[in-house]
Structures are given as C-alpha cells and as structure tokens.
Design a protein around this motif. Structure first.
Motif, PDB file in Angstrom:
ATOM      1  N   UNK A 125       0.895  -1.333   0.013  1.00  8.30           N
ATOM      2  CA  UNK A 125      -0.027   0.054   0.068  1.00  8.30           C
ATOM      3  C   UNK A 125       0.818   1.331  -0.099  1.00  8.30           C
ATOM      4  N   UNK A 126       1.677   1.525   1.059  1.00 10.82           N
ATOM      5  CA  UNK A 126       2.334   2.888   1.194  1.00 10.82           C
ATOM      6  C   UNK A 126       3.352   3.128   0.026  1.00 10.82           C
ATOM      7  N   UNK A 127       3.954   2.140  -0.307  1.00  4.70           N
ATOM      8  CA  UNK A 127       4.929   2.531  -1.442  1.00  4.70           C
ATOM      9  C   UNK A 127       4.259   2.703  -2.643  1.00  4.70           C
ATOM     10  N   UNK A 128       3.182   1.801  -2.983  1.00  5.91           N
ATOM     11  CA  UNK A 128       2.479   2.310  -4.177  1.00  5.91           C
ATOM     12  C   UNK A 128       1.453   3.898  -3.965  1.00  5.91           C
ATOM     13  N   UNK A 129       1.607   4.022  -2.878  1.00  3.06           N
ATOM     14  CA  UNK A 129       0.522   5.260  -2.457  1.00  3.06           C
ATOM     15  C   UNK A 129       1.606   6.509  -3.070  1.00  3.06           C
ATOM     16  N   UNK A 130       2.537   6.489  -2.291  1.00  3.17           N
ATOM     17  CA  UNK A 130       3.618   7.357  -2.288  1.00  3.17           C
ATOM     18  C   UNK A 130       4.250   7.597  -4.042  1.00  3.17           C
ATOM     19  N   UNK A 131       4.322   6.372  -4.704  1.00  2.00           N
ATOM     20  CA  UNK A 131       4.640   6.416  -5.909  1.00  2.00           C
ATOM     21  C   UNK A 131       3.838   7.075  -6.851  1.00  2.00           C
ATOM     22  N   UNK A 132       2.495   6.571  -6.747  1.00  3.38           N
ATOM     23  CA  UNK A 132       1.265   7.255  -7.413  1.00  3.38           C
ATOM     24  C   UNK A 132       1.194   8.878  -7.228  1.00  3.38           C
ATOM     25  N   UNK A 133       1.193   8.946  -5.975  1.00  3.99           N
ATOM     26  CA  UNK A 133       1.127  10.571  -5.913  1.00  3.99           C
ATOM     27  C   UNK A 133       2.397  11.574  -6.511  1.00  3.99           C
ATOM     28  N   UNK A 134       3.446  10.708  -6.597  1.00  6.18           N
ATOM     29  CA  UNK A 134       4.504  11.618  -7.013  1.00  6.18           C
ATOM     30  C   UNK A 134       4.695  11.660  -8.580  1.00  6.18           C
ATOM     31  N   UNK A 135       3.868  10.662  -9.047  1.00  2.00           N
ATOM     32  CA  UNK A 135       3.768  10.435 -10.536  1.00  2.00           C
ATOM     33  C   UNK A 135       2.389  11.432 -11.163  1.00  2.00           C
ATOM     34  N   UNK A 136       1.523  11.607 -10.066  1.00  2.10           N
ATOM     35  CA  UNK A 136       0.265  12.113 -10.576  1.00  2.10           C
ATOM     36  C   UNK A 136       0.026  13.171 -11.473  1.00  2.10           C
TER      37      UNK A 136
END
Length: 291
Positions: A125-136
């Motif tokens: 969860x957290x890894x993908x959450x951060x990655x997605x937000x940084x690429x949003x």
C-alpha cells in the motif's frame, strides 16, 4: 476465467501507442502484462529492485513481444527514499505516463521495510501510494490516463484498524489489510481525479501460479507449488484482467471500481465506505510524509 477474458480482449488487440510503467514487471503477472502491452505497441518501463533480474526480464519481454521499446528502472518499494529518487528520475526522462500499473507486492511475511513499516502494508500500500502521488501530475498531463492497482479477494477477511495500521502480528491478516487498503486507495484516487482525466481501477487477477513462495521455506514451497498446480491459474491468464482494464474503453464508466474476471465485481459493504477511504488517504499522507 482465461477464456472469458481472452474473448473480451479480442476487440482490443490493436496498437495503443501508450507509455506505461509496471512495478514488479520482472516476473509473474507483471511480466505477462508487460509482454501483452508491448505487443500492442506500448512503450513499457518495468521496475524492480534487482537489476540483474530486470535485465533478464527486459530481454525476454523484447523477444516475446518483438518490441525494442521496453526498458527497466530500479526502485525498491520497501524504501521511501528509493521511491522518491525513482520518481525524480522518471519525471526527468519520461514526458508521458498513460498507464501506471501498481503490480508489485509481497505475500504474508513477518518482516519490516527500511522505514519500519510492516512489509505487506509498507510495500503493497504505502509504497504504491507514495509512487502514485509523486507521478500524479504527469498522469494528469498525459490524460486520459489510468492507474491500475492489483489487489486480492482476500481483502474480505479483515478490516483496517486506524489505531494500528502497521499491524504485523499475523502475516496473513496483514496481507489482507494491505489488499483492502489497495481498494480504498483506488476509490479515493478516483474521487479526487474525477473530471481531471485520470481514472483508477482495483483488479483481482485471480489466484495465480506466481513466484511468491520464494519468501518461504523449501518445505512450504513444495507444498504451495503442488496446491498452485492443482487449483491456481497461470500468470498469463491472471494478466488478462489487468490488460483489459489497461486498454478497454468499457471500464471508463467504472473508475474507482473493483474488477475480477474482466468485469466489475461486487465488494463487501465495509469495503465501499468512502469515509474510511478518505481517512486512509490522509493517514497515508502522514506516514509517507507527503507534503
């Protein structure tokens, strides 16, 4: 399932000219998804923490898809600094991101990330959450774009405890909670991106004969391999639902939805709670220190 998904994908077997990123694309469902989308003309970037495995996967994907437009980048989803460095490099090199596939994950293991999160919750969860937000921002600039989050029907066996999101007492329960978090994350992302050209989908690919048993003892691996051979589907079959949500226009009205067997699937009532989804988003922002 495989026959059903293949039939539904038949209409979408054309060059899609898109650029996409697949986490965990060096093996299992991620690699099969990369092959299928490279065959459709996509520029495919796979990412994993093991450079040697990534190079071998890229070579295989190129050979099977007859596409040279496949490359890899290094990222460790169990390390927030690595995720931030990856995203910085990605944004410098890649001017488009049409599809983000959050596929990488770990099974029910009793372990911890470099940032002291339970491994399942931290990576899944957290890894993908951060990655997605940084690429949003790049996703919005590339709209219409999509975010695909792989989850599992095992979400139904647990609920989130906001007093202890980092729960790591019983590994299987931790895994179930991480998969539930994937669903809430998808729902809240879809709500926030409504009208902004980015859609999001949570996908249960089925129970797949993947390499997740490498985290366990040799005896458990032997037992699990026998069970998977008897009852689980192939990685190629599991990837069909992911590819369908990546290329089909039929999914567009269902942003935030949960998909299984190439179609929208019902969720337990507690997994449709928008208040919990928003609360998890806010808690996740704090945990990954996302300004």
């Amino acid at each position: 399932m495989f026959e059903t998904c293949t039939a539904r994908l038949a209409l979408f077997y054309m060059s899609c000219g898109m650029r996409l990123y697949v986490s965990g694309g060096n093996s299992g469902i991620g690699k099969e998804t990369a092959v299928a989308l490279a065959l459709r003309g996509a520029r495919v970037i796979i990412a994993c923490r093991d450079e040697e495995k990534a190079r071998k996967a890229v070579k295989e994907i190129k050979a099977r898809s007859h596409s040279m437009n496949v490359l890899h980048m290094e990222v460790d989803l169990a390390n927030m600094r690595s995720i931030r460095e990856f995203c910085k490099t990605f944004l410098q090199k890649e001017k488009r991101l049409d599809i983000l596939i959050n596929n990488a994950g770990v099974p029910s293991v009793l372990d911890w990330t470099d940032d002291n999160f339970s491994m399942c919750f931290g990576v899944n969860h957290l890894g993908h959450f951060l990655l997605t937000n940084l690429l949003l921002l790049r996703l919005k600039e590339s709209s219409p774009s999509r975010v695909l989050n792989l989850t599992c029907s095992s979400y139904k066996y647990q609920k989130l405890d906001f007093k202890d999101l980092n729960y790591n007492l019983f590994p299987f329960f931790t895994y179930c909670r991480s998969k539930l978090a994937n669903i809430y994350f998808t729902q809240e992302l879809a709500r926030m991106m409504e009208g902004k050209g980015v859609t999001a989908y949570a996908i249960h690919p089925g129970y797949v004969q993947s390499s997740w048993t490498c985290h366990y003892s040799i005896l458990y691996r032997i037992f699990a391999q026998v069970v998977m051979f008897m009852f689980f589907i192939s990685c190629e079959a599991g990837a069909q639902a992911v590819v369908y949500c990546a290329v089909s226009d039929e999914v567009l009205p269902h942003s935030g939805g949960y998909f299984a067997d190439c179609r929208p699937a019902p969720l337990r009532a507690f997994a449709r709670d928008s208040g919990v989804a928003k609360k998890l988003w806010e808690a996740s922002e704090r945990l990954v220190k996302l300004a």
